[in-house]
Scaffold this active site. Structure first.
Site, PDB file in Angstrom:
ATOM      1  N   LYS A 256      33.631  74.176  25.536  1.00 17.47           N
ATOM      2  CA  LYS A 256      32.399  73.375  25.647  1.00 17.47           C
ATOM      3  C   LYS A 256      31.222  74.271  25.298  1.00 17.47           C
ATOM      4  O   LYS A 256      31.097  75.377  25.805  1.00 17.47           O
ATOM      5  CB  LYS A 256      32.261  72.822  27.080  1.00 17.47           C
ATOM      6  CG  LYS A 256      30.927  72.103  27.343  1.00 17.47           C
ATOM      7  CD  LYS A 256      30.902  71.397  28.704  1.00 17.47           C
ATOM      8  CE  LYS A 256      29.490  70.899  29.042  1.00 17.47           C
ATOM      9  NZ  LYS A 256      29.413  70.225  30.354  1.00 17.47           N
ATOM     10  N   ASP A 261      21.972  71.952  29.267  1.00 11.55           N
ATOM     11  CA  ASP A 261      22.294  70.599  29.698  1.00 11.55           C
ATOM     12  C   ASP A 261      21.231  70.123  30.681  1.00 11.55           C
ATOM     13  O   ASP A 261      21.287  70.442  31.871  1.00 11.55           O
ATOM     14  CB  ASP A 261      23.689  70.578  30.355  1.00 11.55           C
ATOM     15  CG  ASP A 261      24.040  69.205  30.921  1.00 11.55           C
ATOM     16  OD1 ASP A 261      23.355  68.215  30.569  1.00 11.55           O
ATOM     17  OD2 ASP A 261      25.009  69.128  31.706  1.00 11.55           O
ATOM     18  N   LYS A 268      18.864  65.918  35.355  1.00 17.04           N
ATOM     19  CA  LYS A 268      19.336  66.667  36.533  1.00 17.04           C
ATOM     20  C   LYS A 268      18.159  66.884  37.477  1.00 17.04           C
ATOM     21  O   LYS A 268      17.240  67.629  37.172  1.00 17.04           O
ATOM     22  CB  LYS A 268      19.916  68.014  36.098  1.00 17.04           C
ATOM     23  CG  LYS A 268      21.246  67.873  35.380  1.00 17.04           C
ATOM     24  CD  LYS A 268      21.938  69.202  35.223  1.00 17.04           C
ATOM     25  CE  LYS A 268      23.257  69.029  34.498  1.00 17.04           C
ATOM     26  NZ  LYS A 268      24.296  68.399  35.324  1.00 17.04           N
ATOM     27  N   ASP A 280      26.124  76.254  30.556  1.00  9.23           N
ATOM     28  CA  ASP A 280      26.968  75.122  30.177  1.00  9.23           C
ATOM     29  C   ASP A 280      27.684  75.345  28.831  1.00  9.23           C
ATOM     30  O   ASP A 280      28.421  74.484  28.371  1.00  9.23           O
ATOM     31  CB  ASP A 280      26.142  73.843  30.146  1.00  9.23           C
ATOM     32  CG  ASP A 280      26.931  72.633  30.607  1.00  9.23           C
ATOM     33  OD1 ASP A 280      27.990  72.826  31.242  1.00  9.23           O
ATOM     34  OD2 ASP A 280      26.506  71.499  30.318  1.00  9.23           O
ATOM     35  N   ASP A 340      24.598  62.449  31.530  1.00  7.00           N
ATOM     36  CA  ASP A 340      24.883  63.788  32.042  1.00  7.00           C
ATOM     37  C   ASP A 340      26.377  64.126  31.977  1.00  7.00           C
ATOM     38  O   ASP A 340      26.774  65.255  32.220  1.00  7.00           O
ATOM     39  CB  ASP A 340      24.365  63.908  33.490  1.00  7.00           C
ATOM     40  CG  ASP A 340      24.228  65.356  33.928  1.00  7.00           C
ATOM     41  OD1 ASP A 340      24.326  66.259  33.063  1.00  7.00           O
ATOM     42  OD2 ASP A 340      24.024  65.585  35.142  1.00  7.00           O
ATOM     43  N   GLU A 342      28.042  64.668  29.385  1.00  8.26           N
ATOM     44  CA  GLU A 342      27.957  64.892  27.942  1.00  8.26           C
ATOM     45  C   GLU A 342      29.043  65.822  27.422  1.00  8.26           C
ATOM     46  O   GLU A 342      29.439  65.727  26.259  1.00  8.26           O
ATOM     47  CB  GLU A 342      26.571  65.454  27.589  1.00  8.26           C
ATOM     48  CG  GLU A 342      26.385  66.970  27.770  1.00  8.26           C
ATOM     49  CD  GLU A 342      26.642  67.474  29.182  1.00  8.26           C
ATOM     50  OE1 GLU A 342      26.482  66.694  30.136  1.00  8.26           O
ATOM     51  OE2 GLU A 342      27.012  68.655  29.340  1.00  8.26           O
ATOM     52  N   ARG A 344      32.215  66.031  27.959  1.00  5.13           N
ATOM     53  CA  ARG A 344      33.446  65.346  27.534  1.00  5.13           C
ATOM     54  C   ARG A 344      33.247  64.634  26.204  1.00  5.13           C
ATOM     55  O   ARG A 344      34.196  64.455  25.442  1.00  5.13           O
ATOM     56  CB  ARG A 344      33.908  64.390  28.640  1.00  5.13           C
ATOM     57  CG  ARG A 344      32.921  63.318  28.975  1.00  5.13           C
ATOM     58  CD  ARG A 344      33.235  62.609  30.296  1.00  5.13           C
ATOM     59  NE  ARG A 344      32.882  63.423  31.463  1.00  5.13           N
ATOM     60  CZ  ARG A 344      33.034  63.024  32.719  1.00  5.13           C
ATOM     61  NH1 ARG A 344      33.565  61.840  32.972  1.00  5.13           N
ATOM     62  NH2 ARG A 344      32.680  63.803  33.717  1.00  5.13           N
TER      63      ARG A 344
HETATM   64  N1  BES Z   1      27.540  70.758  33.041  1.00  8.73           N
HETATM   65  C1  BES Z   1      27.730  69.774  34.036  1.00  8.73           C
HETATM   66  C2  BES Z   1      28.739  70.207  35.098  1.00  8.73           C
HETATM   67  C3  BES Z   1      28.279  71.244  36.071  1.00  8.73           C
HETATM   68  C4  BES Z   1      27.529  70.856  37.172  1.00  8.73           C
HETATM   69  C5  BES Z   1      28.647  72.550  35.932  1.00  8.73           C
HETATM   70  C6  BES Z   1      27.147  71.813  38.099  1.00  8.73           C
HETATM   71  C7  BES Z   1      28.272  73.496  36.862  1.00  8.73           C
HETATM   72  C8  BES Z   1      27.526  73.125  37.942  1.00  8.73           C
HETATM   73  C9  BES Z   1      28.234  68.484  33.416  1.00  8.73           C
HETATM   74  O1  BES Z   1      27.785  68.207  32.149  1.00  8.73           O
HETATM   75  C10 BES Z   1      27.769  67.394  34.305  1.00  8.73           C
HETATM   76  O2  BES Z   1      26.593  67.205  34.394  1.00  8.73           O
HETATM   77  N2  BES Z   1      28.696  66.699  34.946  1.00  8.73           N
HETATM   78  C11 BES Z   1      28.367  65.646  35.821  1.00  8.73           C
HETATM   79  C12 BES Z   1      29.315  64.521  35.545  1.00  8.73           C
HETATM   80  C13 BES Z   1      28.955  63.257  36.253  1.00  8.73           C
HETATM   81  C14 BES Z   1      27.691  62.666  35.660  1.00  8.73           C
HETATM   82  C15 BES Z   1      30.097  62.293  36.094  1.00  8.73           C
HETATM   83  C16 BES Z   1      28.536  66.171  37.244  1.00  8.73           C
HETATM   84  O3  BES Z   1      29.465  66.905  37.507  1.00  8.73           O
HETATM   85  O4  BES Z   1      27.693  65.828  38.078  1.00  8.73           O
HETATM   86 ZN    ZN Z   2      27.243  69.820  30.996  1.00  4.74          ZN
HETATM   87 MN    MN Z   3      25.899  67.196  32.182  1.00  2.00          MN
END
Ligand code: BES
Ligand code: ZN
Ligand code: MN
Length: 490
Positions: A256, A261, A268, A280, A340, A342, A344
């Site tokens: 990734k 992000d 966020k 990220d 968010d 993103e 995937r």
């Molecule tokens: N990059 C984040 C995941 C992340 C969050 C990594 C905190 C490290 C610390 C990812 O893109 C994300 O935002 N995931 C969301 C998914 C949700 C919207 C289904 C998450 O984990 O909140």
């Molecule tokens: Zn992310």
């Molecule tokens: Mn995200």
């Protein structure tokens, strides 16, 4: 850093810093040997109530100009319980306690029943990785004094083979750390593409970088929609290591590569760590690091494809809306119910492309979900795989490198959470089991008969306080596991 074995013993080793491991409660030979060389040391250790517990370190700066200038005695805990991790911790402590001294560091541990080659590699890696500091972004960095030559004392000569790959592996881990720690105004998709070119040139790797137009032509709508709110151009990076001679296995490493992000319109907010989201691109940092090591180690028999779909997730008038429906390169449609989620989306097109290379196995690494951090914390990454043998091989590689990896289920019924009324799927399911639905989403873009594994490194990519071999900050997690795994496939 130079590593070697020393044929000297405790009595006659001369250098700048001598580090000696001492097991707990053991009136051991080592203690007697130490006493023989450093008269009165045992009494001093007793006075300090040094028992050899694994939490104890004794440091003495020896005056008088004679070598060594500094003596470290490192508590190892119960002799019977010293294992690979014990060696890692002890080496790491020796390294840190040697800061301030230049020249030669000698390390003497009770090597016990551990395979001497393995012991050699583990100690050397631990020392170099523990001494890493990142001073790139300081105006006048303080000059650092650290030993440049490391000598392992008391190991049989043939153990030296264990030292061969150490610098190649550590350079890979350090590249990953540097990329991840670099701020988002430096580590951009373009910088990643340039980094790939910088690896390709000296090591003779093949490089293809797809620009936005190329990605459009390939129908990579899932990847491109994430980048469309950013002023920075996306880069789809494909770097290839081809061995000399016959190719027996073809592997793909997918990372990734979100250089920032923000969450997009699902911004966020409130403790969602937006200020940390430079990390990220941790998955791509890891695969870049692994490629660097592999390029230098030149394993035979394996061809390795690195695939990184890199961009930023930002907001402007062109950014993807929550609710948009996009089309991935295989034609399947995705309703974006959360901008968010993103990573995937970018990985969908990256995995489809990776599978086009007809690999025997694909592994992707991603800081994919906060849910994985909740489940496993910051020392263990989640592992999902459609192939038991591959999962076992990765777990073995992780154990050998001291990195935490725990297999999680690809529980099919949870895929229902991704059902969309309009499109083929949504990109986000319900909060419970969020790291599992994310993995199931990715699985949908992998050839059914290709062995595939997904590793969620959201928790392990960064360590605020630092621990063991990891100084505070980017850990470079996963590089050693990937390299060990690739070598095991050769
Ligand atoms: N990059 C984040 C995941 C992340 C969050 C990594 C905190 C490290 C610390 C990812 O893109 C994300 O935002 N995931 C969301 C998914 C949700 C919207 C289904 C998450 O984990 O909140
Ligand atoms: Zn992310
Ligand atoms: Mn995200």
């Amino acid at each position: 850093m130079r590593f070697s074995l020393s044929s000297a013993g405790l009595q006659d080793w001369n250098g700048d810093v001598l580090a000696v491991g001492l097991p707990q409660g053991d009136p051991s030979e080592t203690a007697a040997e130490l006493e023989k060389r450093f008269n009165g040391l045992v009494a001093t250790l007793e006075k300090r109530q040094f028992k050899g517990k694994s939490s104890e370190t004794f440091v003495s700066n020896l005056l008088g100009g004679a070598e060594p200038q500094r003596l470290l005695v490192i508590g190892l805990g119960e002799a019977a319980s010293i294992d690979l991790d014990g060696l890692r911790t002890a080496s790491s402590k020796a390294a840190k306690a040697a800061v301030g001294c230049t020249g030669r560091l000698g390390l003497l541990l009770p090597w016990l029943s551990i395979n001497p080659m393995e012991a050699c590699q583990i100690c050397a890696e631990s020392i170099r990785l523990s001494l890493y500091v990142d001073q790139r972004f300081q105006k006048d960095p303080e000059p650092r004094q650290i030993p440049e030559s490391i000598e392992l004392i008391g190991l049989p000569e043939q153990a030296a083979t264990g030292l061969q790959g150490v610098n190649a592996i550590c350079s890979g881990v350090e590249l990953a750390r540097e990329l991840v720690a670099a701020p988002p105004n430096v580590a951009t998709p373009t910088l990643l593409a340039e980094t790939a070119a910088d690896l390709a040139e000296p090591y003779g790797l093949e490089l293809n970088v797809l620009e936005r137009d190329d990605c459009e032509a390939r129908g990579m709508g899932a990847f491109l929609c994430v980048s469309q709110g950013s002023d920075l151009p996306p880069k789809f990076i494909h770097l290839i290591y081809r061995p000399e001679g016959e190719v027996k296995r073809r592997l793909a490493l997918v990372g990734k590569g979100l250089t920032f992000d923000s969450g997009g319109y699902n911004l966020k907010v409130g403790g969602a760590q937006i200020d940390m989201m430079k990390f990220d691109m941790g998955g791509s940092g890891t695969v870049f690091g692994a490629m660097r090591s592999i390029a230098e180690l030149k394993p035979s028999g394996v061809e390795v494809h690195m695939v990184v779909a890199s961009c930023e997730n930002m907001i402007n008038g062109s950014a993807v809306h929550p609710g948009d429906i996009v089309r991935a390169a295989d034609g399947s449609t995705i309703e974006i119910n959360n901008t968010d989620a993103e990573g995937r989306l970018t990985l969908a097109d990256a995995l489809l492309y990776a599978c086009e290379q007809k690999p025997d196995a694909v592994v992707d690494l991603a800081t994919l979900t906060g849910a994985c951090v909740v489940a496993l914390g910051d020392e263990i990454a989640g592992l999902w795989s459609n192939n038991d043998a591959m999962a076992e091989a990765l777990k073995e590689a992780a154990v050998a490198s001291g990195e935490g990896l725990w297999r999680m289920p690809l529980h099919k019924p949870y895929k229902d959470g991704l059902k969309s009324k309009l499109a083929d799927m949504k990109n986000t399911g319900p909060r419970p089991g969020g790291s599992i639905t994310a993995a199931l989403f990715l699985q949908g873009f992998v050839d059914k008969d290709t062995a595939w594994a997904h590793i969620d490194i959201a928790g392990t990519v960064w360590s605020d306080k630092g621990k063991g071999l990891n100084p505070p900050g980017a850990t470079g997690f996963g590089v050693r596991t990937l390299v060990n795994w690739v070598l095991s496939q050769a």
